[in-house]
Design a protein around this motif. Structure first.
Motif, mmCIF file in Angstrom:
data_model
loop_
_atom_site.group_PDB
_atom_site.id
_atom_site.type_symbol
_atom_site.label_atom_id
_atom_site.label_comp_id
_atom_site.label_asym_id
_atom_site.label_seq_id
_atom_site.Cartn_x
_atom_site.Cartn_y
_atom_site.Cartn_z
ATOM 1 N N ASP A 56 -12.680 -1.351 -1.534
ATOM 2 C CA ASP A 56 -11.525 -1.694 -0.722
ATOM 3 C C ASP A 56 -10.296 -0.970 -1.278
ATOM 4 O O ASP A 56 -10.263 -0.583 -2.450
ATOM 5 N N LYS A 57 -9.338 -0.793 -0.412
ATOM 6 C CA LYS A 57 -8.124 -0.085 -0.795
ATOM 7 C C LYS A 57 -6.929 -0.803 -0.193
ATOM 8 O O LYS A 57 -6.952 -1.164 0.993
ATOM 9 N N GLY A 58 -5.924 -1.026 -1.019
ATOM 10 C CA GLY A 58 -4.725 -1.692 -0.529
ATOM 11 C C GLY A 58 -3.574 -0.708 -0.476
ATOM 12 O O GLY A 58 -3.743 0.457 -0.156
ATOM 13 N N SER A 59 -2.412 -1.188 -0.840
ATOM 14 C CA SER A 59 -1.210 -0.359 -0.760
ATOM 15 C C SER A 59 -1.068 0.504 -2.012
ATOM 16 O O SER A 59 -0.127 0.389 -2.778
ATOM 17 N N ILE A 60 -2.030 1.383 -2.194
ATOM 18 C CA ILE A 60 -2.020 2.270 -3.357
ATOM 19 C C ILE A 60 -1.460 3.620 -2.952
ATOM 20 O O ILE A 60 -1.909 4.216 -1.976
#
Lengths: 115, 116
Positions: A56-60
Protein backbone atom coordinates in the motif's frame (compact mmCIF):
# COMPACT_ATOMS: atom_id res chain seq x y z
CA UNK A 1 10.36 -9.55 24.12
CA UNK A 2 11.97 -8.27 20.95
CA UNK A 3 10.71 -4.96 19.66
CA UNK A 4 10.92 -3.05 16.41
CA UNK A 5 14.34 -1.51 15.96
CA UNK A 6 14.90 1.71 14.10
CA UNK A 7 18.15 3.40 13.24
CA UNK A 8 19.35 5.99 13.55
CA UNK A 9 17.31 7.44 16.39
CA UNK A 10 18.26 10.99 15.49
CA UNK A 11 19.41 12.41 12.19
CA UNK A 12 20.33 15.94 11.19
CA UNK A 13 20.63 16.79 7.53
CA UNK A 14 20.95 19.86 5.35
CA UNK A 15 18.44 20.81 2.69
CA UNK A 16 18.84 18.87 -0.56
CA UNK A 17 20.77 16.09 1.15
CA UNK A 18 19.68 12.45 1.27
CA UNK A 19 18.80 10.27 4.25
CA UNK A 20 18.28 6.56 4.79
CA UNK A 21 16.20 5.26 7.68
CA UNK A 22 16.34 1.62 8.67
CA UNK A 23 13.78 -0.62 10.33
CA UNK A 24 14.13 -4.11 11.73
CA UNK A 25 10.72 -5.67 12.44
CA UNK A 26 9.84 -8.02 15.24
CA UNK A 27 10.93 -11.57 14.33
CA UNK A 28 8.29 -13.51 12.36
CA UNK A 29 6.38 -10.34 11.49
CA UNK A 30 5.82 -10.26 7.75
CA UNK A 31 4.56 -6.71 7.29
CA UNK A 32 6.27 -3.35 7.72
CA UNK A 33 4.67 0.09 7.72
CA UNK A 34 6.21 3.56 7.62
CA UNK A 35 4.53 6.60 9.15
CA UNK A 36 5.49 10.25 9.35
CA UNK A 37 4.52 12.37 12.34
CA UNK A 38 5.01 16.11 12.11
CA UNK A 39 5.17 18.26 15.26
CA UNK A 40 1.83 18.20 17.05
CA UNK A 41 0.32 16.02 14.35
CA UNK A 42 -1.01 12.49 14.17
CA UNK A 43 1.04 9.84 12.36
CA UNK A 44 0.42 9.75 8.62
CA UNK A 45 0.80 6.52 6.67
CA UNK A 46 3.52 6.56 4.02
CA UNK A 47 4.00 3.06 2.65
CA UNK A 48 3.79 -0.62 3.59
CA UNK A 49 5.30 -3.93 2.58
CA UNK A 50 4.00 -7.45 2.94
CA UNK A 51 6.37 -10.34 2.31
CA UNK A 52 8.85 -7.96 0.64
CA UNK A 53 6.31 -6.58 -1.82
CA UNK A 54 4.84 -3.10 -1.59
CA UNK A 55 1.28 -3.54 -0.35
CA UNK A 56 0.00 0.00 0.00
CA UNK A 57 1.06 3.56 -0.57
CA UNK A 58 -0.10 6.70 1.17
CA UNK A 59 0.92 10.32 0.93
CA UNK A 60 4.57 9.59 0.28
CA UNK A 61 6.47 12.18 -1.79
CA UNK A 62 8.07 11.02 -5.02
CA UNK A 63 11.42 11.99 -3.48
CA UNK A 64 10.98 9.12 -1.03
CA UNK A 65 11.36 5.45 -1.80
CA UNK A 66 11.37 2.34 0.31
CA UNK A 67 11.89 -1.36 0.10
CA UNK A 68 11.78 -4.48 2.21
CA UNK A 69 14.69 -6.88 1.98
CA UNK A 70 14.91 -10.67 2.11
CA UNK A 71 15.56 -10.57 5.87
CA UNK A 72 12.38 -8.45 6.24
CA UNK A 73 14.16 -5.32 7.32
CA UNK A 74 13.09 -2.19 5.50
CA UNK A 75 14.73 1.06 4.48
CA UNK A 76 13.17 4.41 3.73
CA UNK A 77 15.27 6.51 1.38
CA UNK A 78 14.66 10.24 1.28
CA UNK A 79 16.29 12.49 -1.28
CA UNK A 80 16.37 16.24 -1.93
CA UNK A 81 15.37 16.84 1.66
CA UNK A 82 13.22 19.85 2.43
CA UNK A 83 12.63 21.70 5.67
CA UNK A 84 9.12 20.27 5.77
CA UNK A 85 10.50 16.74 5.94
CA UNK A 86 11.54 17.38 9.52
CA UNK A 87 9.45 14.92 11.50
CA UNK A 88 9.39 11.76 13.54
CA UNK A 89 9.42 8.71 11.27
CA UNK A 90 7.97 5.53 12.68
CA UNK A 91 8.30 2.03 11.45
CA UNK A 92 5.75 -0.52 12.62
CA UNK A 93 5.54 -4.25 12.10
CA UNK A 94 2.68 -6.70 12.16
CA UNK A 95 1.66 -10.13 10.98
CA UNK A 96 -1.28 -11.65 9.18
CA UNK A 97 -3.65 -14.26 10.56
CA UNK A 98 -6.22 -15.82 8.21
CA UNK A 99 -5.90 -12.85 5.89
CA UNK A 100 -6.40 -10.22 8.56
CA UNK A 101 -3.73 -7.96 9.92
CA UNK A 102 -3.06 -7.90 13.61
CA UNK A 103 -2.05 -4.94 15.71
CA UNK A 104 0.99 -2.96 14.70
CA UNK A 105 3.91 -2.56 17.03
CA UNK A 106 5.86 0.61 16.58
CA UNK A 107 9.55 1.26 16.80
CA UNK A 108 10.92 4.18 18.83
CA UNK A 109 11.04 6.38 15.75
CA UNK A 110 13.75 8.31 13.94
CA UNK A 111 13.70 12.04 14.54
CA UNK A 112 14.82 13.75 11.34
CA UNK A 113 15.77 17.40 11.43
CA UNK A 114 16.43 19.18 8.15
CA UNK A 115 18.35 22.44 8.46
CA UNK B 1 -13.80 7.53 3.10
CA UNK B 2 -12.51 6.61 6.51
CA UNK B 3 -12.07 9.13 9.26
CA UNK B 4 -11.36 9.20 12.98
CA UNK B 5 -12.29 12.17 15.13
CA UNK B 6 -11.05 12.86 18.62
CA UNK B 7 -12.85 16.04 19.52
CA UNK B 8 -11.00 16.58 22.79
CA UNK B 9 -7.68 18.22 22.01
CA UNK B 10 -6.50 18.47 25.59
CA UNK B 11 -7.80 17.19 28.91
CA UNK B 12 -6.41 18.04 32.31
CA UNK B 13 -7.37 16.13 35.44
CA UNK B 14 -6.10 15.73 38.95
CA UNK B 15 -4.64 12.42 40.00
CA UNK B 16 -7.18 9.74 40.99
CA UNK B 17 -9.93 11.27 38.88
CA UNK B 18 -11.58 9.15 36.21
CA UNK B 19 -11.27 10.41 32.65
CA UNK B 20 -12.88 9.38 29.36
CA UNK B 21 -11.31 10.00 25.97
CA UNK B 22 -13.78 10.11 23.11
CA UNK B 23 -13.30 8.61 19.66
CA UNK B 24 -15.79 8.72 16.79
CA UNK B 25 -15.09 7.00 13.51
CA UNK B 26 -16.49 6.93 9.98
CA UNK B 27 -16.25 4.00 7.60
CA UNK B 28 -18.37 2.31 4.97
CA UNK B 29 -16.75 -1.05 5.60
CA UNK B 30 -18.66 -3.69 7.54
CA UNK B 31 -15.41 -5.25 8.71
CA UNK B 32 -12.91 -2.97 10.35
CA UNK B 33 -10.61 -2.70 13.34
CA UNK B 34 -10.27 -0.02 15.98
CA UNK B 35 -7.20 0.72 18.05
CA UNK B 36 -5.91 2.89 20.83
CA UNK B 37 -2.25 3.90 21.11
CA UNK B 38 -0.48 5.88 23.81
CA UNK B 39 2.35 8.28 23.03
CA UNK B 40 4.15 9.36 26.22
CA UNK B 41 6.48 12.37 26.25
CA UNK B 42 9.37 10.08 25.28
CA UNK B 43 7.73 9.77 21.86
CA UNK B 44 7.17 6.09 21.24
CA UNK B 45 3.76 4.74 20.25
CA UNK B 46 2.51 2.07 22.62
CA UNK B 47 -0.26 -0.31 21.56
CA UNK B 48 -3.15 -0.50 24.04
CA UNK B 49 -6.03 -2.36 22.38
CA UNK B 50 -7.40 -3.72 19.11
CA UNK B 51 -11.10 -4.35 18.53
CA UNK B 52 -12.82 -5.81 15.50
CA UNK B 53 -16.16 -4.55 14.26
CA UNK B 54 -17.99 -7.74 15.15
CA UNK B 55 -17.05 -7.66 18.79
CA UNK B 56 -18.93 -4.98 20.72
CA UNK B 57 -18.12 -6.44 24.08
CA UNK B 58 -16.58 -3.86 26.37
CA UNK B 59 -13.13 -4.61 27.66
CA UNK B 60 -11.38 -3.88 30.91
CA UNK B 61 -7.66 -4.12 31.53
CA UNK B 62 -6.66 -2.93 34.98
CA UNK B 63 -7.50 0.77 35.21
CA UNK B 64 -8.26 0.95 31.48
CA UNK B 65 -11.63 0.20 29.92
CA UNK B 66 -13.04 0.60 26.44
CA UNK B 67 -16.63 1.12 25.33
CA UNK B 68 -17.33 0.19 21.71
CA UNK B 69 -20.75 1.20 20.36
CA UNK B 70 -21.43 0.62 16.67
CA UNK B 71 -24.77 2.42 16.90
CA UNK B 72 -22.96 5.69 17.58
CA UNK B 73 -19.69 4.78 15.78
CA UNK B 74 -17.77 5.41 18.96
CA UNK B 75 -14.89 3.69 20.70
CA UNK B 76 -14.29 5.54 23.95
CA UNK B 77 -11.47 4.95 26.39
CA UNK B 78 -11.77 5.43 30.14
CA UNK B 79 -8.94 5.59 32.63
CA UNK B 80 -10.05 4.98 36.20
CA UNK B 81 -8.17 6.55 39.08
CA UNK B 82 -5.76 8.36 36.79
CA UNK B 83 -2.09 8.60 37.66
CA UNK B 84 0.63 11.06 36.65
CA UNK B 85 2.21 8.34 34.51
CA UNK B 86 -0.94 8.33 32.38
CA UNK B 87 0.03 11.75 31.04
CA UNK B 88 0.49 11.28 27.30
CA UNK B 89 -1.09 11.81 23.92
CA UNK B 90 -3.65 9.13 23.15
CA UNK B 91 -4.51 8.22 19.59
CA UNK B 92 -7.54 6.33 18.35
CA UNK B 93 -7.04 4.62 14.99
CA UNK B 94 -8.99 2.69 12.37
CA UNK B 95 -8.05 0.13 9.75
CA UNK B 96 -10.09 -1.65 7.12
CA UNK B 97 -11.00 -5.29 7.42
CA UNK B 98 -11.54 -7.02 4.11
CA UNK B 99 -9.16 -6.26 1.24
CA UNK B 100 -7.09 -4.65 3.86
CA UNK B 101 -3.44 -3.72 3.90
CA UNK B 102 -3.59 -2.90 7.57
CA UNK B 103 -2.65 0.77 7.35
CA UNK B 104 -3.85 2.83 10.27
CA UNK B 105 -5.82 6.03 10.02
CA UNK B 106 -5.28 8.02 13.18
CA UNK B 107 -7.38 10.59 14.92
CA UNK B 108 -5.84 13.92 15.84
CA UNK B 109 -4.97 12.70 19.32
CA UNK B 110 -5.99 13.82 22.79
CA UNK B 111 -3.35 15.18 25.13
CA UNK B 112 -4.04 14.04 28.67
CA UNK B 113 -2.35 15.82 31.54
CA UNK B 114 -2.69 14.28 34.97
CA UNK B 115 -1.65 16.63 37.73
CA UNK B 116 -0.49 15.39 41.13
Amino acid sequence: AAGVIQSPRHLIKEKRETATLKCYPIPRHDTVYWYQQGPGQDPQFLISFYEKMQSDKGSIPDRFSAQQFSDYHSELNMSSLELGDSALYFCASSWRTSGAYNEQFFGPGTRLTVL
Amino acid sequence: AQKVTQAQTEISVVEKEDVTLDCVYETRDTTYYLFWYKQPPSGELVFLIRRNSFDEQNEISGRYSWNFQKSTSSFNFTITASQVVDSAVYFCALSKGSSNTGKLIFGQGTTLQVKP
